[in-house]
Design a protein around this motif. Structure first.
Motif, mmCIF file in Angstrom:
data_model
loop_
_atom_site.group_PDB
_atom_site.id
_atom_site.type_symbol
_atom_site.label_atom_id
_atom_site.label_comp_id
_atom_site.label_asym_id
_atom_site.label_seq_id
_atom_site.Cartn_x
_atom_site.Cartn_y
_atom_site.Cartn_z
ATOM 1 N N ILE A 1 0.852 -1.188 0.000
ATOM 2 C CA ILE A 1 0.000 0.000 0.000
ATOM 3 C C ILE A 1 0.884 1.233 0.000
ATOM 4 O O ILE A 1 1.977 1.226 0.565
ATOM 5 N N SER A 2 0.410 2.287 -0.643
ATOM 6 C CA SER A 2 1.222 3.496 -0.781
ATOM 7 C C SER A 2 0.825 4.609 0.177
ATOM 8 O O SER A 2 1.558 5.579 0.333
ATOM 9 N N GLU A 3 -0.332 4.474 0.817
ATOM 10 C CA GLU A 3 -0.797 5.490 1.753
ATOM 11 C C GLU A 3 -1.272 4.853 3.050
ATOM 12 O O GLU A 3 -1.777 3.738 3.034
ATOM 13 N N PHE A 4 -1.129 5.571 4.145
ATOM 14 C CA PHE A 4 -1.653 5.111 5.428
ATOM 15 C C PHE A 4 -3.162 5.009 5.311
ATOM 16 O O PHE A 4 -3.819 5.920 4.804
ATOM 17 N N GLY A 5 -3.726 3.879 5.734
ATOM 18 C CA GLY A 5 -5.172 3.754 5.658
ATOM 19 C C GLY A 5 -5.665 2.404 6.133
ATOM 20 O O GLY A 5 -4.900 1.510 6.489
ATOM 21 N N PHE A 6 -6.976 2.271 6.102
ATOM 22 C CA PHE A 6 -7.632 1.049 6.553
ATOM 23 C C PHE A 6 -7.502 -0.024 5.482
ATOM 24 O O PHE A 6 -7.783 0.209 4.308
ATOM 25 N N VAL A 7 -7.097 -1.226 5.897
ATOM 26 C CA VAL A 7 -6.931 -2.364 4.985
ATOM 27 C C VAL A 7 -7.729 -3.540 5.513
ATOM 28 O O VAL A 7 -7.716 -3.830 6.708
ATOM 29 N N TYR B 1 -11.168 -21.124 -3.053
ATOM 30 C CA TYR B 1 -11.436 -20.025 -2.122
ATOM 31 C C TYR B 1 -11.077 -18.720 -2.804
ATOM 32 O O TYR B 1 -10.310 -18.691 -3.768
ATOM 33 N N PHE B 2 -11.627 -17.635 -2.298
ATOM 34 C CA PHE B 2 -11.343 -16.308 -2.832
ATOM 35 C C PHE B 2 -10.866 -15.425 -1.699
ATOM 36 O O PHE B 2 -11.320 -15.560 -0.567
ATOM 37 N N TYR B 3 -9.939 -14.535 -2.001
ATOM 38 C CA TYR B 3 -9.552 -13.552 -1.003
ATOM 39 C C TYR B 3 -9.760 -12.169 -1.577
ATOM 40 O O TYR B 3 -9.503 -11.911 -2.748
ATOM 41 N N LYS B 4 -10.287 -11.290 -0.726
ATOM 42 C CA LYS B 4 -10.598 -9.928 -1.135
ATOM 43 C C LYS B 4 -9.777 -8.969 -0.290
ATOM 44 O O LYS B 4 -9.819 -9.010 0.936
ATOM 45 N N MET B 5 -9.043 -8.114 -0.976
ATOM 46 C CA MET B 5 -8.233 -7.093 -0.310
ATOM 47 C C MET B 5 -8.827 -5.742 -0.651
ATOM 48 O O MET B 5 -9.076 -5.445 -1.812
ATOM 49 N N THR B 6 -9.108 -4.950 0.384
ATOM 50 C CA THR B 6 -9.632 -3.602 0.206
ATOM 51 C C THR B 6 -8.727 -2.638 0.956
ATOM 52 O O THR B 6 -8.395 -2.865 2.121
ATOM 53 N N ALA B 7 -8.311 -1.578 0.248
ATOM 54 C CA ALA B 7 -7.486 -0.526 0.857
ATOM 55 C C ALA B 7 -7.958 0.799 0.286
ATOM 56 O O ALA B 7 -7.760 1.071 -0.900
ATOM 57 N N GLY B 8 -8.622 1.593 1.130
ATOM 58 C CA GLY B 8 -9.175 2.858 0.634
ATOM 59 C C GLY B 8 -10.236 2.570 -0.420
ATOM 60 O O GLY B 8 -11.140 1.777 -0.206
ATOM 61 N N GLU B 9 -10.067 3.152 -1.610
ATOM 62 C CA GLU B 9 -11.017 2.922 -2.692
ATOM 63 C C GLU B 9 -10.636 1.726 -3.559
ATOM 64 O O GLU B 9 -11.396 1.329 -4.429
ATOM 65 N N PHE B 10 -9.465 1.159 -3.323
ATOM 66 C CA PHE B 10 -9.001 0.000 -4.094
ATOM 67 C C PHE B 10 -9.592 -1.275 -3.517
ATOM 68 O O PHE B 10 -9.643 -1.474 -2.311
ATOM 69 N N SER B 11 -10.034 -2.165 -4.407
ATOM 70 C CA SER B 11 -10.566 -3.459 -3.993
ATOM 71 C C SER B 11 -10.262 -4.476 -5.082
ATOM 72 O O SER B 11 -10.424 -4.183 -6.266
ATOM 73 N N GLU B 12 -9.820 -5.668 -4.677
ATOM 74 C CA GLU B 12 -9.509 -6.706 -5.643
ATOM 75 C C GLU B 12 -9.791 -8.078 -5.039
ATOM 76 O O GLU B 12 -9.571 -8.299 -3.858
ATOM 77 N N VAL B 13 -10.275 -8.985 -5.890
ATOM 78 C CA VAL B 13 -10.570 -10.362 -5.484
ATOM 79 C C VAL B 13 -9.722 -11.301 -6.324
ATOM 80 O O VAL B 13 -9.617 -11.126 -7.535
ATOM 81 N N LYS B 14 -9.110 -12.285 -5.670
ATOM 82 C CA LYS B 14 -8.309 -13.281 -6.368
ATOM 83 C C LYS B 14 -8.698 -14.679 -5.888
ATOM 84 O O LYS B 14 -9.210 -14.837 -4.784
ATOM 85 N N LYS B 15 -8.419 -15.661 -6.721
ATOM 86 C CA LYS B 15 -8.794 -17.045 -6.440
ATOM 87 C C LYS B 15 -7.575 -17.832 -5.965
ATOM 88 O O LYS B 15 -6.465 -17.634 -6.455
ATOM 89 N N MET B 16 -7.814 -18.751 -5.017
ATOM 90 C CA MET B 16 -6.764 -19.665 -4.585
ATOM 91 C C MET B 16 -7.380 -21.051 -4.388
ATOM 92 O O MET B 16 -8.592 -21.163 -4.170
ATOM 93 N N ILE B 17 -6.550 -22.081 -4.474
ATOM 94 C CA ILE B 17 -7.027 -23.455 -4.407
ATOM 95 C C ILE B 17 -6.311 -24.209 -3.284
ATOM 96 O O ILE B 17 -5.088 -24.205 -3.224
ATOM 97 N N LEU B 18 -7.103 -24.809 -2.422
ATOM 98 C CA LEU B 18 -6.586 -25.632 -1.332
ATOM 99 C C LEU B 18 -6.723 -27.097 -1.759
ATOM 100 O O LEU B 18 -7.820 -27.557 -2.063
ATOM 101 N N LEU B 19 -5.591 -27.806 -1.845
ATOM 102 C CA LEU B 19 -5.582 -29.228 -2.184
ATOM 103 C C LEU B 19 -5.028 -30.023 -1.012
ATOM 104 O O LEU B 19 -3.925 -29.774 -0.558
ATOM 105 N N LYS B 20 -5.801 -30.958 -0.519
ATOM 106 C CA LYS B 20 -5.330 -31.798 0.590
ATOM 107 C C LYS B 20 -5.020 -33.177 0.097
ATOM 108 O O LYS B 20 -5.526 -33.638 -0.875
#
Length: 84
Positions: A18-24, A65-84
């Protein structure tokens, strides 16, 4: 950034900067959209961060599974796979 390794078992690294101090917020969701974990939910200083997510702590089954990262006005969702 994309998590690594992906697919993973039992843990993976989630990295972002992140480039600015803020809520994540960084949350993990199952394929049905249910929140299964909150990794980050706080104000952070500018910089690069790496968090390790372990499926053992949450007793998650194999799957997509999906993970969502939000920082300020930026938001992005990415996919990940858990294999056991």
């Amino acid at each position: 950034m994309q998590n690594y390794p992906n697919p993973f078992n039992p843990s993976t690294n989630l990295e972002f900067g992140i480039s600015e101090f803020g809520f994540v917020s960084l949350k993990i969701y199952n394929a049905l959209g249910k929140e299964v974990a909150t990794i980050v939910n706080e104000r952070l200083a500018p910089g690069r961060y790496i968090y390790q997510f372990s499926s053992v702590n949450y007793q998650l089954p194999s799957g997509v599974y999906f993970y969502k990262m939000t920082a300020g006005e930026f938001s992005e969702v990415k996919k990940m796979i858990l294999l056991k």
